[in-house]
Structures are given as C-alpha cells and as structure tokens.
Design a protein around this motif. Sequence first.
Motif, PDB file in Angstrom:
ATOM      1  N   ASN A 101      -1.653 -26.637 -85.298  1.00 58.89           N
ATOM      2  CA  ASN A 101      -2.526 -27.714 -85.752  1.00 58.89           C
ATOM      3  C   ASN A 101      -1.990 -29.064 -85.269  1.00 58.89           C
ATOM      4  O   ASN A 101      -1.988 -30.052 -85.985  1.00 58.89           O
ATOM      5  N   GLY A 102      -1.578 -29.072 -84.019  1.00 59.61           N
ATOM      6  CA  GLY A 102      -1.021 -30.278 -83.398  1.00 59.61           C
ATOM      7  C   GLY A 102      -2.095 -31.222 -82.897  1.00 59.61           C
ATOM      8  O   GLY A 102      -3.269 -31.102 -83.248  1.00 59.61           O
ATOM      9  N   VAL A 103      -1.678 -32.151 -82.039  1.00 56.94           N
ATOM     10  CA  VAL A 103      -2.569 -33.216 -81.564  1.00 56.94           C
ATOM     11  C   VAL A 103      -3.652 -32.721 -80.603  1.00 56.94           C
ATOM     12  O   VAL A 103      -4.646 -33.395 -80.387  1.00 56.94           O
ATOM     13  N   GLY A 104      -3.462 -31.547 -80.017  1.00 59.13           N
ATOM     14  CA  GLY A 104      -4.438 -31.037 -79.048  1.00 59.13           C
ATOM     15  C   GLY A 104      -4.213 -31.629 -77.664  1.00 59.13           C
ATOM     16  O   GLY A 104      -3.384 -32.506 -77.471  1.00 59.13           O
ATOM     17  N   ILE A 105      -4.974 -31.127 -76.715  1.00 55.46           N
ATOM     18  CA  ILE A 105      -4.822 -31.531 -75.314  1.00 55.46           C
ATOM     19  C   ILE A 105      -6.188 -31.960 -74.806  1.00 55.46           C
ATOM     20  O   ILE A 105      -7.182 -31.249 -74.996  1.00 55.46           O
ATOM     21  N   SER A 106      -6.241 -33.097 -74.126  1.00 61.09           N
ATOM     22  CA  SER A 106      -7.517 -33.595 -73.589  1.00 61.09           C
ATOM     23  C   SER A 106      -8.032 -32.660 -72.489  1.00 61.09           C
ATOM     24  O   SER A 106      -7.252 -31.941 -71.864  1.00 61.09           O
ATOM     25  N   LYS A 107      -9.349 -32.700 -72.256  1.00 66.81           N
ATOM     26  CA  LYS A 107      -9.962 -31.855 -71.214  1.00 66.81           C
ATOM     27  C   LYS A 107      -9.346 -32.125 -69.838  1.00 66.81           C
ATOM     28  O   LYS A 107      -9.119 -31.207 -69.068  1.00 66.81           O
ATOM     29  N   GLU A 108      -9.058 -33.387 -69.534  1.00 68.66           N
ATOM     30  CA  GLU A 108      -8.476 -33.749 -68.229  1.00 68.66           C
ATOM     31  C   GLU A 108      -7.099 -33.098 -68.063  1.00 68.66           C
ATOM     32  O   GLU A 108      -6.805 -32.530 -67.013  1.00 68.66           O
ATOM     33  N   GLU A 109      -6.289 -33.186 -69.116  1.00 71.15           N
ATOM     34  CA  GLU A 109      -4.938 -32.617 -69.047  1.00 71.15           C
ATOM     35  C   GLU A 109      -4.965 -31.097 -69.097  1.00 71.15           C
ATOM     36  O   GLU A 109      -4.135 -30.446 -68.475  1.00 71.15           O
ATOM     37  N   SER A 146      -4.113 -18.077 -71.208  1.00 75.29           N
ATOM     38  CA  SER A 146      -5.165 -19.087 -71.273  1.00 75.29           C
ATOM     39  C   SER A 146      -4.924 -20.014 -72.454  1.00 75.29           C
ATOM     40  O   SER A 146      -4.130 -19.717 -73.347  1.00 75.29           O
ATOM     41  N   VAL A 147      -5.613 -21.140 -72.434  1.00 72.51           N
ATOM     42  CA  VAL A 147      -5.424 -22.173 -73.447  1.00 72.51           C
ATOM     43  C   VAL A 147      -6.783 -22.657 -73.942  1.00 72.51           C
ATOM     44  O   VAL A 147      -7.690 -22.875 -73.147  1.00 72.51           O
ATOM     45  N   HIS A 148      -6.888 -22.803 -75.250  1.00 68.26           N
ATOM     46  CA  HIS A 148      -8.044 -23.450 -75.855  1.00 68.26           C
ATOM     47  C   HIS A 148      -7.485 -24.586 -76.687  1.00 68.26           C
ATOM     48  O   HIS A 148      -6.560 -24.385 -77.469  1.00 68.26           O
ATOM     49  N   SER A 149      -8.047 -25.785 -76.511  1.00 64.31           N
ATOM     50  CA  SER A 149      -7.519 -26.919 -77.250  1.00 64.31           C
ATOM     51  C   SER A 149      -8.609 -27.933 -77.534  1.00 64.31           C
ATOM     52  O   SER A 149      -9.558 -28.077 -76.759  1.00 64.31           O
ATOM     53  N   GLU A 150      -8.432 -28.615 -78.655  1.00 66.58           N
ATOM     54  CA  GLU A 150      -9.334 -29.680 -79.029  1.00 66.58           C
ATOM     55  C   GLU A 150      -8.492 -30.832 -79.557  1.00 66.58           C
ATOM     56  O   GLU A 150      -7.656 -30.640 -80.449  1.00 66.58           O
ATOM     57  N   VAL A 151      -8.708 -32.019 -78.988  1.00 64.16           N
ATOM     58  CA  VAL A 151      -7.944 -33.180 -79.402  1.00 64.16           C
ATOM     59  C   VAL A 151      -8.159 -33.417 -80.901  1.00 64.16           C
ATOM     60  O   VAL A 151      -9.281 -33.378 -81.387  1.00 64.16           O
ATOM     61  N   GLY A 152      -7.053 -33.597 -81.597  1.00 61.58           N
ATOM     62  CA  GLY A 152      -7.108 -33.853 -83.028  1.00 61.58           C
ATOM     63  C   GLY A 152      -7.173 -32.601 -83.894  1.00 61.58           C
ATOM     64  O   GLY A 152      -7.066 -32.674 -85.105  1.00 61.58           O
ATOM     65  N   LYS A 153      -7.354 -31.433 -83.266  1.00 62.67           N
ATOM     66  CA  LYS A 153      -7.481 -30.194 -84.048  1.00 62.67           C
ATOM     67  C   LYS A 153      -6.382 -29.185 -83.765  1.00 62.67           C
ATOM     68  O   LYS A 153      -6.017 -28.406 -84.624  1.00 62.67           O
ATOM     69  N   GLY A 154      -5.881 -29.150 -82.532  1.00 60.58           N
ATOM     70  CA  GLY A 154      -4.816 -28.213 -82.208  1.00 60.58           C
ATOM     71  C   GLY A 154      -5.075 -27.423 -80.944  1.00 60.58           C
ATOM     72  O   GLY A 154      -6.047 -27.645 -80.228  1.00 60.58           O
ATOM     73  N   THR A 155      -4.173 -26.477 -80.709  1.00 59.88           N
ATOM     74  CA  THR A 155      -4.178 -25.704 -79.466  1.00 59.88           C
ATOM     75  C   THR A 155      -3.892 -24.241 -79.750  1.00 59.88           C
ATOM     76  O   THR A 155      -3.096 -23.918 -80.625  1.00 59.88           O
ATOM     77  N   SER A 156      -4.542 -23.366 -78.982  1.00 53.48           N
ATOM     78  CA  SER A 156      -4.248 -21.929 -78.998  1.00 53.48           C
ATOM     79  C   SER A 156      -3.833 -21.511 -77.601  1.00 53.48           C
ATOM     80  O   SER A 156      -4.554 -21.761 -76.634  1.00 53.48           O
TER      81      SER A 156
END
Length: 173
Positions: A101-109, A146-156
């Motif tokens: 439940n971290g900061v997430g990763i932007s689409k560009e990154e 693979s990675v799924h991430s949403e800024v402000g929600k976290g990363t898998s």
Amino acid sequence: MVDRIRAKTEEIVLKETNVEMINLITDCVRGVEKIFNARGIKIKTEFKVDTILYGDPILLKEVVNNILNNAMEAIVVTEGLIHIQMFKMKNGGISIEITDNGVGISKEELNRIMEPYFSTKKNIKNHGLGLSFCYKTVRAHDGELSVHSEVGKGTSMIIKLPKSRIISTKISS
C-alpha cells in the motif's frame, strides 16, 4: 560496488535444485520482519498451495527480497501493509503476488522500471538494477514478472512460474 553491478547485469546462470516455495518466501519474510516492524509495516502471507519448484533458490530469494525492499521503501503511510499470496494458476503454474500500500508508480515510470539503470529513487546508493535483475531471473526460470500499480494506492509485483518448473503442488491447509 563494480562487482555487484557487473553481477546484476551479466547473463543469469541458474544453479537449480528442488525449492520449497513456502519455506523460501517465509525465510525472506523472517529476514526483513524486524526492519519492517520498526517502520510500522505488517506482512501478511497467504499460501493457497504448497509447491516444490525446480529452480535456483538463491536467485529466487534475491528476487523476493528485492521486491520486498522496494515495497518497504514505497510505503510512507503509518500503517504499511505488504500482502504476499501464492496460488496455483489455471495453466498449472504458480503465481506469487506481492502487493503493497505504498505510493504507487506513475504510468510513465511503469513502462521503464524493468530497464537496467532506471530508478525512481533519488538515493545515490541506488543503481536501478534490482528490478531488471528480478526480471532476468524470472525469465531465466521461464516465467513472467509483471507489475500493476496505481499512484496513491500501491503496487503489485506478480511472479508467474510455469507448470514445467513445478515438481509438486498440493493445496495448502
């Protein structure tokens, strides 16, 4: 430092044996628990299968540890949570999902995080080799990362290892 960088960028050579995946993941969790607890981060594990896999235990541990450390560094909330799940896929392989439940990763990154020397971190000790090493290691095991991430929600981070690597799998109790 140069040797560490070289080791992470060279071709991955596997030293394969039978690997009990629950033990491997549990060892990784035990190794980081004190640091994570000190930062207020809880780790929840959920093993839906007990799998023995043919692979390189040292390199697979390095992958899990790297993902766990990235997750820890991404968590800025006071109640951090990392959820690790392992389950059997329909195709007979296994999936290991590590979600934070971290900061997430932007689409560009997100498009670049597996590239060698790319880093979202501003730390001079970070060389941007961790995820590219993880990617190469999982590919050397005929798997996918693979990675799924949403800024402000976290990363898998999702590690999928194929049926061809599975020695045995039984439903966990």
